[in-house]
Write a protein that holds these residues in place. Structure first.
Motif, PDB file in Angstrom:
ATOM      1  N   HIS A  86      12.113  35.672  92.928  1.00 28.93           N
ATOM      2  CA  HIS A  86      11.315  36.342  93.750  1.00 28.93           C
ATOM      3  C   HIS A  86      11.429  37.783  93.970  1.00 28.93           C
ATOM      4  CE1 HIS A  86      10.192  32.204  94.817  1.00 28.93           C
ATOM      5  NE2 HIS A  86      11.464  32.012  95.512  1.00 28.93           N
ATOM      6  N   GLY A  87      10.823  38.592  94.818  1.00 29.11           N
ATOM      7  CA  GLY A  87      11.001  39.807  94.992  1.00 29.11           C
ATOM      8  C   GLY A  87       9.977  41.009  94.330  1.00 29.11           C
ATOM      9  N   CYS A  88       9.330  40.186  93.162  1.00 21.95           N
ATOM     10  CA  CYS A  88       8.191  41.128  92.809  1.00 21.95           C
ATOM     11  C   CYS A  88       6.904  40.375  92.698  1.00 21.95           C
ATOM     12  CB  CYS A  88       8.815  41.346  91.318  1.00 21.95           C
ATOM     13  SG  CYS A  88       7.822  42.845  90.392  1.00 21.95           S
ATOM     14  N   SER A  89       5.736  41.353  92.564  1.00 19.20           N
ATOM     15  CA  SER A  89       4.435  40.600  92.425  1.00 19.20           C
ATOM     16  C   SER A  89       4.216  39.722  93.470  1.00 19.20           C
ATOM     17  CB  SER A  89       4.393  39.803  91.015  1.00 19.20           C
ATOM     18  OG  SER A  89       4.540  40.835  90.021  1.00 19.20           O
ATOM     19  N   GLN A  90       4.577  39.916  94.723  1.00 15.88           N
ATOM     20  CA  GLN A  90       4.494  39.316  95.827  1.00 15.88           C
ATOM     21  C   GLN A  90       3.559  40.071  96.985  1.00 15.88           C
ATOM     22  OE1 GLN A  90       8.583  37.894  96.278  1.00 15.88           O
ATOM     23  NE2 GLN A  90       7.364  36.043  96.911  1.00 15.88           N
ATOM     24  N   ILE A  91       2.702  39.645  97.832  1.00 16.30           N
ATOM     25  CA  ILE A  91       2.031  40.451  98.798  1.00 16.30           C
ATOM     26  C   ILE A  91       1.836  39.506 100.079  1.00 16.30           C
ATOM     27  CG2 ILE A  91       0.490  41.448  96.964  1.00 16.30           C
ATOM     28  CD1 ILE A  91      -1.566  39.235  97.461  1.00 16.30           C
ATOM     29  N   GLY A  92       1.555  40.245 100.882  1.00 14.30           N
ATOM     30  CA  GLY A  92       1.331  39.662 102.424  1.00 14.30           C
ATOM     31  C   GLY A  92       2.386  38.745 102.647  1.00 14.30           C
ATOM     32  N   ALA A  93       2.037  37.685 103.430  1.00 15.13           N
ATOM     33  CA  ALA A  93       2.973  36.777 103.981  1.00 15.13           C
ATOM     34  C   ALA A  93       3.982  36.394 103.226  1.00 15.13           C
ATOM     35  CB  ALA A  93       2.293  35.579 104.752  1.00 15.13           C
ATOM     36  N   ASP A  94       3.552  36.107 101.883  1.00 12.15           N
ATOM     37  CA  ASP A  94       4.856  35.635 100.835  1.00 12.15           C
ATOM     38  C   ASP A  94       5.977  36.664 100.644  1.00 12.15           C
ATOM     39  OD1 ASP A  94       5.266  33.634  99.003  1.00 12.15           O
ATOM     40  OD2 ASP A  94       4.647  34.923  97.249  1.00 12.15           O
ATOM     41  N   LYS A  95       5.490  37.890 100.491  1.00  8.36           N
ATOM     42  CA  LYS A  95       6.331  39.120 100.334  1.00  8.36           C
ATOM     43  C   LYS A  95       7.420  39.269 101.694  1.00  8.36           C
ATOM     44  CE  LYS A  95       5.423  43.125 101.549  1.00  8.36           C
ATOM     45  NZ  LYS A  95       4.822  44.637 101.470  1.00  8.36           N
ATOM     46  N   ASP A  96       6.472  38.951 102.986  1.00 14.20           N
ATOM     47  CA  ASP A  96       7.352  38.986 104.135  1.00 14.20           C
ATOM     48  C   ASP A  96       8.390  37.764 104.173  1.00 14.20           C
ATOM     49  OD1 ASP A  96       5.850  41.210 104.774  1.00 14.20           O
ATOM     50  OD2 ASP A  96       4.396  40.038 106.039  1.00 14.20           O
ATOM     51  N   ARG A  97       8.051  36.475 103.536  1.00 12.55           N
ATOM     52  CA  ARG A  97       8.766  35.514 103.679  1.00 12.55           C
ATOM     53  C   ARG A  97      10.135  35.536 102.784  1.00 12.55           C
ATOM     54  NH1 ARG A  97       7.219  29.335 104.113  1.00 12.55           N
ATOM     55  NH2 ARG A  97       6.853  29.950 106.018  1.00 12.55           N
ATOM     56  N   THR A  98       9.763  36.309 101.602  1.00 18.84           N
ATOM     57  CA  THR A  98      11.104  36.590 100.853  1.00 18.84           C
ATOM     58  C   THR A  98      11.903  37.659 101.500  1.00 18.84           C
ATOM     59  OG1 THR A  98      10.052  36.158  98.808  1.00 18.84           O
ATOM     60  CG2 THR A  98      11.975  37.705  98.425  1.00 18.84           C
ATOM     61  N   PHE A  99      11.362  38.670 102.230  1.00 18.56           N
ATOM     62  CA  PHE A  99      12.358  39.504 102.898  1.00 18.56           C
ATOM     63  C   PHE A  99      12.885  38.858 104.065  1.00 18.56           C
ATOM     64  CE2 PHE A  99      13.051  42.714 106.048  1.00 18.56           C
ATOM     65  CZ  PHE A  99      13.391  43.911 105.375  1.00 18.56           C
ATOM     66  N   SER A 100      12.170  38.133 104.999  1.00 14.22           N
ATOM     67  CA  SER A 100      13.104  37.453 106.003  1.00 14.22           C
ATOM     68  C   SER A 100      13.954  36.422 105.679  1.00 14.22           C
ATOM     69  CB  SER A 100      11.845  36.799 107.135  1.00 14.22           C
ATOM     70  OG  SER A 100      11.234  35.485 106.184  1.00 14.22           O
ATOM     71  N   VAL A 101      14.024  35.711 104.602  1.00 15.00           N
ATOM     72  CA  VAL A 101      14.762  34.882 104.114  1.00 15.00           C
ATOM     73  C   VAL A 101      16.064  35.609 103.607  1.00 15.00           C
ATOM     74  CG1 VAL A 101      15.550  33.015 102.528  1.00 15.00           C
ATOM     75  CG2 VAL A 101      13.226  32.918 103.738  1.00 15.00           C
ATOM     76  N   LEU A 102      15.781  36.597 102.683  1.00 17.49           N
ATOM     77  CA  LEU A 102      16.852  37.372 102.330  1.00 17.49           C
ATOM     78  C   LEU A 102      17.702  38.190 103.691  1.00 17.49           C
ATOM     79  CD1 LEU A 102      15.566  39.080  99.019  1.00 17.49           C
ATOM     80  CD2 LEU A 102      17.087  37.121  99.316  1.00 17.49           C
ATOM     81  N   ALA A 103      17.051  38.500 104.328  1.00 17.21           N
ATOM     82  CA  ALA A 103      17.630  39.239 105.430  1.00 17.21           C
ATOM     83  C   ALA A 103      18.210  38.054 106.458  1.00 17.21           C
ATOM     84  CB  ALA A 103      16.568  40.104 106.396  1.00 17.21           C
ATOM     85  N   GLY A 104      17.694  37.258 106.837  1.00 12.41           N
ATOM     86  CA  GLY A 104      18.295  36.233 107.593  1.00 12.41           C
ATOM     87  C   GLY A 104      19.614  35.531 106.797  1.00 12.41           C
ATOM     88  N   THR A 105      19.752  35.425 105.597  1.00 12.33           N
ATOM     89  CA  THR A 105      20.865  34.830 104.683  1.00 12.33           C
ATOM     90  C   THR A 105      21.931  36.039 104.885  1.00 12.33           C
ATOM     91  OG1 THR A 105      19.477  33.701 103.183  1.00 12.33           O
ATOM     92  CG2 THR A 105      21.710  33.985 102.705  1.00 12.33           C
ATOM     93  N   GLY A 106      21.629  37.122 104.803  1.00 15.57           N
ATOM     94  CA  GLY A 106      22.666  38.179 105.045  1.00 15.57           C
ATOM     95  C   GLY A 106      22.984  38.432 106.448  1.00 15.57           C
ATOM     96  N   ALA A 107      22.007  38.163 107.461  1.00 15.11           N
ATOM     97  CA  ALA A 107      22.731  38.071 108.629  1.00 15.11           C
ATOM     98  C   ALA A 107      23.225  36.879 109.291  1.00 15.11           C
ATOM     99  CB  ALA A 107      21.364  38.339 109.767  1.00 15.11           C
ATOM    100  N   ASN A 108      23.361  35.636 108.439  1.00 17.42           N
ATOM    101  CA  ASN A 108      23.869  34.597 108.950  1.00 17.42           C
ATOM    102  C   ASN A 108      25.395  34.841 109.326  1.00 17.42           C
ATOM    103  OD1 ASN A 108      25.810  31.958 108.284  1.00 17.42           O
ATOM    104  ND2 ASN A 108      23.733  31.277 108.264  1.00 17.42           N
TER     105      ASN A 108
END
Length: 422
Positions: A86-108
């Protein structure tokens, strides 16, 4: 006026006795408190979280930096990477989900430091991602491949940064941390008839025990409560939580209808059916038993940070890796995973405890299974004793024992998607 010697001596003895009784009472209180709030060895994080592992996590912001991240992790012992498509060619809620999962995994809280590797032109902003993780207080570094001059130079540069971060983690020391801070996900996969009869109810007993200790439990798999959602709804403390639970089930059902699909083509799966499950309702009733009997205090979105204390439901797919990755991104320390037919999968940042109620599966896949509760089926192990067996495994893993998936190096990671690619 001076007291007579005998009276003074008697008073001193009385004071000493009183002091001794107070000390004994204080010691008893401390012992009781210690027993009421058991401790494990872990890592205290700056934001108040506790970690039971201390991973250096290498995060690619986009599929294009996967290989660089994997090579860096190979060069730095103890580092783990989470490649994804992921991380490319994504928009809206789909892009936001990729960001939130990566951020949450790093914050674990099991992650002690993070290195982010960007290509340099993707939709996931590495600076924003780094800032979202830094709020936890852990060290975060990032760079992009285009700026440093290609893959080879990026691997060299990244390995240097990773070794510096790893050196900082090596200086951190474990200390006693309260077991009540523990957050555990409960998941099932590769289910068969023994799952609903043995391993799931046993895990439910262990989940109740953790909640009694003040800990947190999260159950997911929206697709696998269908037909039994009304049973879970009865355990919601108010109408708002109950309506939220029904809403996420309805949302999924509408999406399946929009696609013109029939979920019975995939749930129960062919493996579930071969293992003795006949309907989605039968599978769902077995599925929900793994979260015990506590009230469902709230319903969260996929990868949304978990509150502390009690039982929560997270909207997530039944897909094993996507569900476990969502729980890790939400802050779970451990995932307990029941399986009748057997599965080897693990996670990059959380220990995954494999539990089976199928004695044949435990024998055939012993290098993947952690806990065997199959004696429940012949009556030689009751549900409470089986739950205690799982509970003891949770405590030992939280205290540092490696799961079979960790020993074998299983570091699966996947992000549940929402929308189309551009």
């Amino acid at each position: 006026m001076r007291e007579p010697e005998g009276q003074a001596s008697g008073q001193a003895a009385a004071d000493q006795t009183e002091s001794g009784q107070a000390a004994a009472s204080q010691a008893a209180d401390q012992a009781a408190a210690s027993q009421a709030a058991p401790a494990i060895m872990g890592y205290r994080r700056e934001n108040g979280d506790i970690g039971i592992r201390n991973h250096l996590l290498i995060i690619p912001t986009v599929i294009c930096s996967n290989q660089v991240c994997s090579r860096i992790a190979q060069l730095v012992p103890g580092a783990v990477a989470v490649p994804h498509p992921h991380g490319c060619s994504q928009i809206g809620a789909d892009k936001d989900r990729t960001f939130s999962v990566l951020a949450g995994t790093g914050a674990n809280p099991n992650v002690g430091a993070v290195l982010i590797v960007s290509l340099g032109c993707e939709v996931v902003d590495p600076q924003q991602l780094a800032d979202a993780i830094r709020v936890t207080g852990k060290p975060v570094e990032w760079f992009d491949i285009q700026s440093v001059g290609g893959s080879v130079k990026a691997i060299e540069h990244g390995a240097k940064l990773a070794r510096q971060l790893q050196a900082g983690l090596m200086r951190q020391r474990q200390e006693p941390v309260p077991l009540s801070k523990l957050k555990v996900g409960v998941k099932c996969g590769g289910s068969d008839a023994t799952s609903g009869l043995a391993s799931n109810p046993a895990l439910g007993a262990a989940a109740d025990r953790l909640i009694r200790e003040g800990g947190t439990v999260v159950i997911g798999e929206t697709t696998e409560i269908i037909g039994a959602e009304h049973v879970l709804a009865e355990r919601c403390p108010d109408a708002a939580v109950r309506e939220r639970l029904y809403a996420i089930v309805g949302r999924f059902e509408r999406e399946v209808e929009r696609m013109g699909a029939d979920m019975r083509g995939g749930n129960p799966s062919p493996g579930n059916i071969a293992g003795g499950l006949s309907t989605i309702e039968e599978k769902s009733l077995g599925c929900i038993s793994k979260c015990g009997t506590s009230p469902i205090l709230g319903v969260t979105e996929y990868a949304e940070p978990l509150p502390e204390g009690g039982l929560y439901f997270m909207d997530s797919p039944g897909n094993d890796i996507e569900c476990v990755s969502g729980m890790a991104a939400a802050g779970a320390h451990i995932v307990c995973f029941t399986t009748g037919r057997g599965t080897p999968t693990g996670s990059a940042v959380v220990p995954v405890i494999k539990i089976t109620g199928n004695g044949r599966t435990f024998s055939l896949m012993e290098d993947n299974m952690d806990v065997d509760v199959s004696p429940m089926l012949d009556g030689s192990l009751d549900v409470e004793a089986a739950g205690e067996r799982i509970w003891q495994e949770i405590v030992e893993v939280a205290d540092g024992k490696l799961t079979k998936a960790e020993i074998l190096g299983h570091q699966e990671f996947s992000i549940n998607r929402i929308g189309p690619s551009l």
